[in-house]
Motif scaffolding. Structure first.
Motif, PDB file in Angstrom:
ATOM      1  N   TRP A  15       0.980  -1.240  -0.045  1.00  0.00           N
ATOM      2  CA  TRP A  15       0.057  -0.150  -0.054  1.00  0.00           C
ATOM      3  C   TRP A  15       0.893   1.260   0.004  1.00  0.00           C
ATOM      4  CZ3 TRP A  15      -4.395  -0.345  -2.019  1.00  0.00           C
ATOM      5  CH2 TRP A  15      -5.158  -1.499  -1.807  1.00  0.00           C
ATOM      6  N   GLY A  16       2.127   1.271   0.448  1.00  0.00           N
ATOM      7  CA  GLY A  16       2.876   2.251   0.481  1.00  0.00           C
ATOM      8  C   GLY A  16       3.300   2.564  -1.092  1.00  0.00           C
ATOM      9  N   LEU A  17       3.449   1.453  -1.905  1.00  0.00           N
ATOM     10  CA  LEU A  17       3.603   1.666  -3.221  1.00  0.00           C
ATOM     11  C   LEU A  17       2.711   2.265  -4.040  1.00  0.00           C
ATOM     12  CD1 LEU A  17       5.486   1.347  -5.853  1.00  0.00           C
ATOM     13  CD2 LEU A  17       4.576  -0.883  -5.966  1.00  0.00           C
ATOM     14  N   VAL A  18       1.358   1.992  -3.782  1.00  0.00           N
ATOM     15  CA  VAL A  18       0.243   2.321  -4.187  1.00  0.00           C
ATOM     16  C   VAL A  18       0.078   3.825  -3.697  1.00  0.00           C
ATOM     17  CG1 VAL A  18      -2.420   2.409  -4.161  1.00  0.00           C
ATOM     18  CG2 VAL A  18      -0.931   0.141  -4.502  1.00  0.00           C
ATOM     19  N   TYR A  19       0.189   4.109  -2.643  1.00  0.00           N
ATOM     20  CA  TYR A  19       0.184   5.565  -2.094  1.00  0.00           C
ATOM     21  C   TYR A  19       1.162   6.443  -2.938  1.00  0.00           C
ATOM     22  CZ  TYR A  19       0.749   9.570   0.945  1.00  0.00           C
ATOM     23  OH  TYR A  19       0.879  10.647   1.481  1.00  0.00           O
ATOM     24  N   PHE A  20       2.440   5.932  -3.071  1.00  0.00           N
ATOM     25  CA  PHE A  20       3.284   6.974  -3.773  1.00  0.00           C
ATOM     26  C   PHE A  20       3.195   7.114  -5.135  1.00  0.00           C
ATOM     27  CE2 PHE A  20       5.831   6.250   0.227  1.00  0.00           C
ATOM     28  CZ  PHE A  20       5.983   7.638   0.534  1.00  0.00           C
ATOM     29  N   VAL A  21       2.698   5.954  -5.890  1.00  0.00           N
ATOM     30  CA  VAL A  21       2.081   6.202  -7.299  1.00  0.00           C
ATOM     31  C   VAL A  21       0.921   6.955  -7.581  1.00  0.00           C
ATOM     32  CG1 VAL A  21       1.255   4.821  -9.380  1.00  0.00           C
ATOM     33  CG2 VAL A  21       3.196   3.665  -7.974  1.00  0.00           C
ATOM     34  N   VAL A  22       0.094   7.052  -6.635  1.00  0.00           N
ATOM     35  CA  VAL A  22      -1.195   7.820  -6.758  1.00  0.00           C
ATOM     36  C   VAL A  22      -0.750   9.332  -6.456  1.00  0.00           C
ATOM     37  CG1 VAL A  22      -3.289   8.499  -5.611  1.00  0.00           C
ATOM     38  CG2 VAL A  22      -2.747   6.176  -6.241  1.00  0.00           C
ATOM     39  N   LEU A  23       0.274   9.578  -5.732  1.00  0.00           N
ATOM     40  CA  LEU A  23       0.460  10.866  -5.088  1.00  0.00           C
ATOM     41  C   LEU A  23       1.432  11.450  -6.091  1.00  0.00           C
ATOM     42  CD1 LEU A  23       0.907  12.877  -2.910  1.00  0.00           C
ATOM     43  CD2 LEU A  23       2.980  11.919  -2.054  1.00  0.00           C
ATOM     44  N   PHE A  24       2.286  10.411  -6.834  1.00  0.00           N
ATOM     45  CA  PHE A  24       3.138  10.857  -7.999  1.00  0.00           C
ATOM     46  C   PHE A  24       2.372  11.466  -9.155  1.00  0.00           C
ATOM     47  CE2 PHE A  24       5.251   9.991 -12.160  1.00  0.00           C
ATOM     48  CZ  PHE A  24       6.270  10.675 -12.065  1.00  0.00           C
ATOM     49  N   GLY A  25       1.004  10.602  -9.436  1.00  0.00           N
ATOM     50  CA  GLY A  25       0.041  10.965 -10.602  1.00  0.00           C
ATOM     51  C   GLY A  25      -0.545  12.355 -10.248  1.00  0.00           C
ATOM     52  N   ILE A  26      -0.731  12.507  -8.972  1.00  0.00           N
ATOM     53  CA  ILE A  26      -1.549  13.822  -8.706  1.00  0.00           C
ATOM     54  C   ILE A  26      -0.569  15.112  -8.973  1.00  0.00           C
ATOM     55  CG2 ILE A  26      -2.214  15.198  -6.670  1.00  0.00           C
ATOM     56  CD1 ILE A  26      -3.435  12.573  -5.579  1.00  0.00           C
ATOM     57  N   VAL A  27       0.783  14.890  -8.233  1.00  0.00           N
ATOM     58  CA  VAL A  27       1.670  15.841  -8.744  1.00  0.00           C
ATOM     59  C   VAL A  27       2.066  16.203 -10.189  1.00  0.00           C
ATOM     60  CG1 VAL A  27       4.036  16.519  -8.157  1.00  0.00           C
ATOM     61  CG2 VAL A  27       2.876  15.664  -6.212  1.00  0.00           C
TER      62      VAL A  27
END
Length: 51
Positions: A15-27
């Motif tokens: 879930w950390g990977l999922v969180y950072f991928v989503v965060l990267f997409g938003i940025v």
């Protein structure tokens, strides 16, 4: 104790990977949004300005 750690580590990795991928997409979306282009173009020219 070891099973709890392994379960938590597995959860955090997944879930950390999922969180950072989503965060990267938003940025990335924020940075490439056409409405923000002028702001980023102005910021990119700051080093070349003579005050």
């Amino acid at each position: 104790m070891n099973e709890t750690y392994n379960a938590f580590a597995s959860f955090a990795q997944t879930w950390g990977l999922v969180y950072f991928v989503v965060l990267f997409g938003i940025v990335l979306a924020y940075a490439l949004w056409p409405k923000n282009a002028k702001k980023f173009d102005d910021a990119a020219q700051i080093p070349f300005r003579e005050d």
